[in-house]
Motif scaffolding. Structure first.
Motif, PDB file in Angstrom:
ATOM      1  N   ARG A  77       0.807  -1.211   0.000  1.00 55.43           N
ATOM      2  CA  ARG A  77       0.000   0.000   0.000  1.00 55.43           C
ATOM      3  C   ARG A  77       0.846   1.270   0.000  1.00 55.43           C
ATOM      4  O   ARG A  77       1.993   1.252   0.410  1.00 55.43           O
ATOM      5  N   ASP A  92       4.138   1.673   2.229  1.00 54.78           N
ATOM      6  CA  ASP A  92       3.885   1.040   3.538  1.00 54.78           C
ATOM      7  C   ASP A  92       4.840  -0.149   3.695  1.00 54.78           C
ATOM      8  O   ASP A  92       4.428  -1.312   3.635  1.00 54.78           O
ATOM      9  N   GLU A 110      -4.236   5.245   4.261  1.00 55.82           N
ATOM     10  CA  GLU A 110      -3.902   4.529   3.026  1.00 55.82           C
ATOM     11  C   GLU A 110      -4.306   5.395   1.840  1.00 55.82           C
ATOM     12  O   GLU A 110      -5.389   5.997   1.841  1.00 55.82           O
ATOM     13  N   ILE A 151      -5.532   3.512   8.530  1.00 51.88           N
ATOM     14  CA  ILE A 151      -5.170   2.113   8.783  1.00 51.88           C
ATOM     15  C   ILE A 151      -4.294   2.041  10.043  1.00 51.88           C
ATOM     16  O   ILE A 151      -3.655   3.022  10.424  1.00 51.88           O
ATOM     17  N   THR A 152      -4.298   0.879  10.671  1.00 57.21           N
ATOM     18  CA  THR A 152      -3.473   0.699  11.875  1.00 57.21           C
ATOM     19  C   THR A 152      -2.546  -0.512  11.733  1.00 57.21           C
ATOM     20  O   THR A 152      -1.653  -0.714  12.557  1.00 57.21           O
ATOM     21  N   ASP A 153      -2.756  -1.309  10.701  1.00 58.15           N
ATOM     22  CA  ASP A 153      -1.938  -2.525  10.513  1.00 58.15           C
ATOM     23  C   ASP A 153      -0.757  -2.266   9.572  1.00 58.15           C
ATOM     24  O   ASP A 153      -0.469  -3.066   8.690  1.00 58.15           O
ATOM     25  N   PHE A 154      -0.069  -1.152   9.785  1.00 54.77           N
ATOM     26  CA  PHE A 154       1.051  -0.771   8.928  1.00 54.77           C
ATOM     27  C   PHE A 154       2.258  -1.687   9.151  1.00 54.77           C
ATOM     28  O   PHE A 154       2.369  -2.360  10.174  1.00 54.77           O
ATOM     29  N   VAL A 155       3.174  -1.693   8.190  1.00 60.29           N
ATOM     30  CA  VAL A 155       4.431  -2.445   8.307  1.00 60.29           C
ATOM     31  C   VAL A 155       5.382  -1.644   9.191  1.00 60.29           C
ATOM     32  O   VAL A 155       5.681  -0.486   8.897  1.00 60.29           O
ATOM     33  N   ASP A 156       5.861  -2.249  10.259  1.00 64.58           N
ATOM     34  CA  ASP A 156       6.686  -1.541  11.235  1.00 64.58           C
ATOM     35  C   ASP A 156       8.178  -1.727  10.929  1.00 64.58           C
ATOM     36  O   ASP A 156       8.565  -2.628  10.173  1.00 64.58           O
TER      37      ASP A 156
END
Lengths: 262, 262, 262
Positions: A77, A92, A110, A151-156
């Motif tokens: 994303r 992302d 997003e 969004i909250t499920d981002f790649v950290d």
């Protein structure tokens, strides 16, 4: 002042960087600053470090476009991150996260609104077709809700932990700069709590063990001598006065480092 | 127009250059131009030459920040140089002096006013913490008396003497450009008084002796042939038409050069 | 917005690029964007490709100064090209022509009016002494008729023909980008008429024959695998996912390429 910075792994020999700038300038009259375009190709961690190191020095309201993007053209994303002071735009894949965390509470949108992209979006260059126009539209006042959903499920991504005890520190190399200075993830202020300048230290780095001195600045040892110091980003670093420490020691980012002192 | 130029030996792969620019932009809205950030690390003479070569072409009122600074963090002073037309900011190590001398009568202020620096000044990066904010404050109209005291015992630097006789010139190499053209400290106008274009010359350079022609421009000899000419900074130079003379001859800055003609 | 872009083969280590910019800024207050200064020295075709690839993304009214100029100081003419949307300035050696052709009907003026040049024109640096000041004067509204006479016998340059049949394409490599992606002169849209994504293709390139897949983007094959795709300039290209295809295959611009499919 409408300010966009650009960071990428494109290099400066191709037309890619200027294409991103031309797109933004075609949307609105902005000031443009380059952070760097010489990030090692596809090295997201290095890009994240350079971005994180730069943003503390930019004015409130700056928009930073960062593109180290090996996943371009897949389901990866695109995101916009808002913080209390500055805005980040890019893939992302973790690239923007250390900078966002530094800037404080952040919200991630997003990018889904195709009206804010170039008319024809390529499969290989979202920096030009999506991120740069989004940045320009943000400076023109587009509402973040119009960019896409939160969004909250981002790649950290982070630079790993470091451990400080009364007589040792363990951490990792995170970056080699243009002088060959070896920069670690070890916080300088915290290190100063247990280690004074002008002390001798023993350093284990790569497969090497070396004795050196922890000093205030490069010039507190003789020319061509190794030293340890706290660099300008407040991180522990190993350097050679007017020399290239990384080349001499043959180390690279992600290598472990351990410092002993008494 | 508020214009700051930057010159350094930082390279373009790190965050350092952008940190300096962010600091200045946080103080005032300025136009920024890079002179070069690819000066050989710690090479003050090379930086001084590139700065000196650039400044004749900039507008009155430009402020030039130059940072080739192996002495950072020691007693080395920071200075501002005012001239009849432009302003120079950087370390007191000779870097700024050839440019200052070209610009005419100059006055040097030591930078001592900590209110004009970043809140927290690092030991390793005065370009960001002192020189860049000072430049921005100058463009905002700060009085030079408020920067610090006038000094006269500055560190000097020049590119050495050259000698012209009726049938010879002796000088030094001062710079190798990106094409491999070998640029000397020999003034082109003065050389033209004793040597006409299209004459044959014998050149002693490094350990080599070569016969070549003194021509108006690169293209007056065949492709890949050696030539001598007067370059765009009005200095005597040795080049290969569409080739790299420095690589071919294996010479470097500071090497002596002697030219014979009849 | 008064916008000048610069492209050259000067590299970023010398003062030459900043000299051009200083000259333009001394004439008028402009925004400056670099396209690239790392064109291979004297490689007119490469410069022409990078310029042509950039200009579609710049705003109407932009003025592009391009200087890859092995013929400087000879009878080689300087030219200004007007098009329906943007303006090009540089040497009459083919460098500007592919960009001009892309922009539509164009008119070429030879630069002869010495009043629009620097006072003293060097024999070796027309980018600074002629092209940059001309660009600034154009943005200040100088009439094109005052630049010089219209010419039609300009030096032409193109990137060669490509041939598409029902089961093959033949073309040429035109450019290697900073990632090592191999870019050809084969139009992507036309290729798509005869070849679908996800098909296998056989490629003859240099002395090699390779089997690979024609995919939508780099990531449609595994990391380090070869692929064929349509790049961001709508040209057929060969790449390695997160790798350097040009280095692996040992190919270079102007090499022939043939693609077979069924």
């Amino acid at each position: 002042m409408k300010l966009i910075t650009f960071l990428s792994d494109f290099g400066l020999n191709s037309s890619y960087v200027s294409q991103m700038k031309g797109v933004a300038l075609s949307i609105t009259d902005i000031k443009i600053i380059d952070i760097s375009h010489e990030i090692t190709p596809h090295n997201i961690r290095e890009g994240a470090f350079v971005l994180r190191a730069s943003i503390p020095f930019f004015p409130v309201g700056s928009v930073h476009v960062a593109v180290v993007d090996p996943g371009v053209g897949t389901e990866r994303r695109g995101i916009v991150i808002t913080t209390p002071s500055q805005i980040l735009v890019g893939p992302d894949n973790g690239l923007l996260i250390p900078a966002a965390r530094y800037l404080g509470d952040f919200t991630i949108y997003e990018i889904t609104n195709t009206k804010l992209m170039l008319n024809s979006v390529s499969n290989t260059f979202h920096g030009r077709d999506i991120f740069s126009p989004i940045a320009a539209h943000i400076l023109n006042g587009v509402l973040f809700e119009h960019i896409g959903p939160i969004i909250t499920d981002f790649v950290d991504l982070d630079f790993g932990n470091f451990e400080i005890t009364d007589n040792s520190v363990m951490g990792k190399i995170v970056y080699i700069d243009g002088f060959g200075n070896i920069i670690t993830n070890i916080d300088g202020l915290k290190l100063r709590n247990v280690l004074d300048f002008d002390k001798k230290v023993t350093i284990f780095i790569g497969k090497r063990k070396l004795q050196t001195q922890f000093v205030k600045s490069y010039n507190f040892v003789k020319k061509s001598e190794m030293l340890a110091t706290i660099g300008s980003s407040n991180l522990f670093e190993i350097a050679i006065n007017q020399g290239n420490a990384a080349k001499k020691l043959g180390v690279k980012p992600d290598d472990d480092i351990k410092i002993l002192f008494s």
